[in-house]
Design a protein around this motif. Structure first.
Motif, mmCIF file in Angstrom:
data_model
loop_
_atom_site.group_PDB
_atom_site.id
_atom_site.type_symbol
_atom_site.label_atom_id
_atom_site.label_comp_id
_atom_site.label_asym_id
_atom_site.label_seq_id
_atom_site.Cartn_x
_atom_site.Cartn_y
_atom_site.Cartn_z
ATOM 1 N N SER A 139 0.786 -1.549 0.051
ATOM 2 C CA SER A 139 0.115 -0.200 0.068
ATOM 3 C C SER A 139 1.039 1.578 -0.356
ATOM 4 C CB SER A 139 -0.715 -0.245 0.954
ATOM 5 O OG SER A 139 0.143 0.139 2.390
ATOM 6 N N ILE A 140 1.847 0.570 -0.020
ATOM 7 C CA ILE A 140 3.223 2.084 -0.048
ATOM 8 C C ILE A 140 3.682 3.119 -1.125
ATOM 9 C CG2 ILE A 140 5.268 3.059 0.653
ATOM 10 C CD1 ILE A 140 5.353 1.477 3.032
ATOM 11 N N ASP A 141 2.841 3.965 -1.819
ATOM 12 C CA ASP A 141 3.449 4.941 -2.908
ATOM 13 C C ASP A 141 5.223 4.995 -2.618
ATOM 14 O OD1 ASP A 141 3.919 6.182 -5.061
ATOM 15 O OD2 ASP A 141 2.826 8.482 -4.490
ATOM 16 N N TRP A 142 6.011 3.759 -3.304
ATOM 17 C CA TRP A 142 7.253 3.795 -2.885
ATOM 18 C C TRP A 142 7.928 4.997 -3.686
ATOM 19 C CZ3 TRP A 142 9.612 1.443 0.532
ATOM 20 C CH2 TRP A 142 8.913 -0.075 1.043
ATOM 21 N N GLU A 143 7.332 5.486 -4.848
ATOM 22 C CA GLU A 143 7.940 6.265 -5.350
ATOM 23 C C GLU A 143 8.291 7.533 -5.331
ATOM 24 O OE1 GLU A 143 7.111 8.671 -9.973
ATOM 25 O OE2 GLU A 143 6.003 6.318 -10.091
ATOM 26 N N SER A 144 7.014 8.382 -4.471
ATOM 27 C CA SER A 144 7.340 9.029 -3.429
ATOM 28 C C SER A 144 7.713 8.736 -2.063
ATOM 29 C CB SER A 144 5.480 9.900 -3.053
ATOM 30 O OG SER A 144 4.792 9.074 -3.305
#
Length: 160
Positions: A139-144
């Motif tokens: 669920s983590i937005d890894w790019e940001s």
């Protein structure tokens, strides 16, 4: 003894082509063969000579070196033999008294064979998996989360 000597030698050649053998042969009535070194003073064309050559060509070892036939006043002779294709495959050979009315001794020996080591295939234990942790990282937005960070900072964030 077999009626057809050539048949016996063909059987030996076939058995010798197998990878691993230990073969008892019985009623091998060949008094012209020296039981200590599996040799003979006979020449080509004599079955004793041909048999010895066949055994040698097959790279067999003969493990019985004592008489295995004879009872009472009868002349003893080596009729029952055990061959293998490795010298150390057969050990502790002992010649025991015949069973019942037989005039053939009982041959007892230890066979040392091989066993294949089958290494257990490594298997994952999904019962120990951290599915909640996997859902959280999914669920983590890894790019940001990794933007504008050095590789060391990214590593620390990943391995927290």
């Amino acid at each position: 003894m077999m009626d057809d000597p050539l048949c016996l030698m063909n059987i030996i050649r076939v058995i010798a082509s197998w990878v691993l053998i230990a073969s008892p042969l019985c009623d091998l009535n060949l008094p012209n063969i020296n039981r200590d070194d599996t040799s003979t003073d006979r020449g080509p064309g004599d079955f004793s000579y041909d048999f010895v050559e066949c055994v040698r060509d097959s790279f067999w070892y003969q493990h019985v070196h004592e008489p295995t036939r004879g009872r009472g006043d009868a002349d003893s002779s080596l009729l029952d033999v055990v061959f293998s294709n490795e010298e150390g495959m057969i050990n502790s050979v002992s010649i025991e008294n015949p069973l019942g009315n037989s005039d053939h001794s009982v041959i007892i020996f230890n066979f040392s064979g091989y066993s294949e080591n089958h290494h257990a295939k490594e298997r994952l234990n999904f019962g120990k998996a951290d599915f909640d942790g996997m859902k959280e990282t999914h669920s983590i937005d890894w790019e940001s989360a990794m933007r504008n960070k050095t590789i060391d900072e990214q590593w620390k964030k990943e391995t927290r």
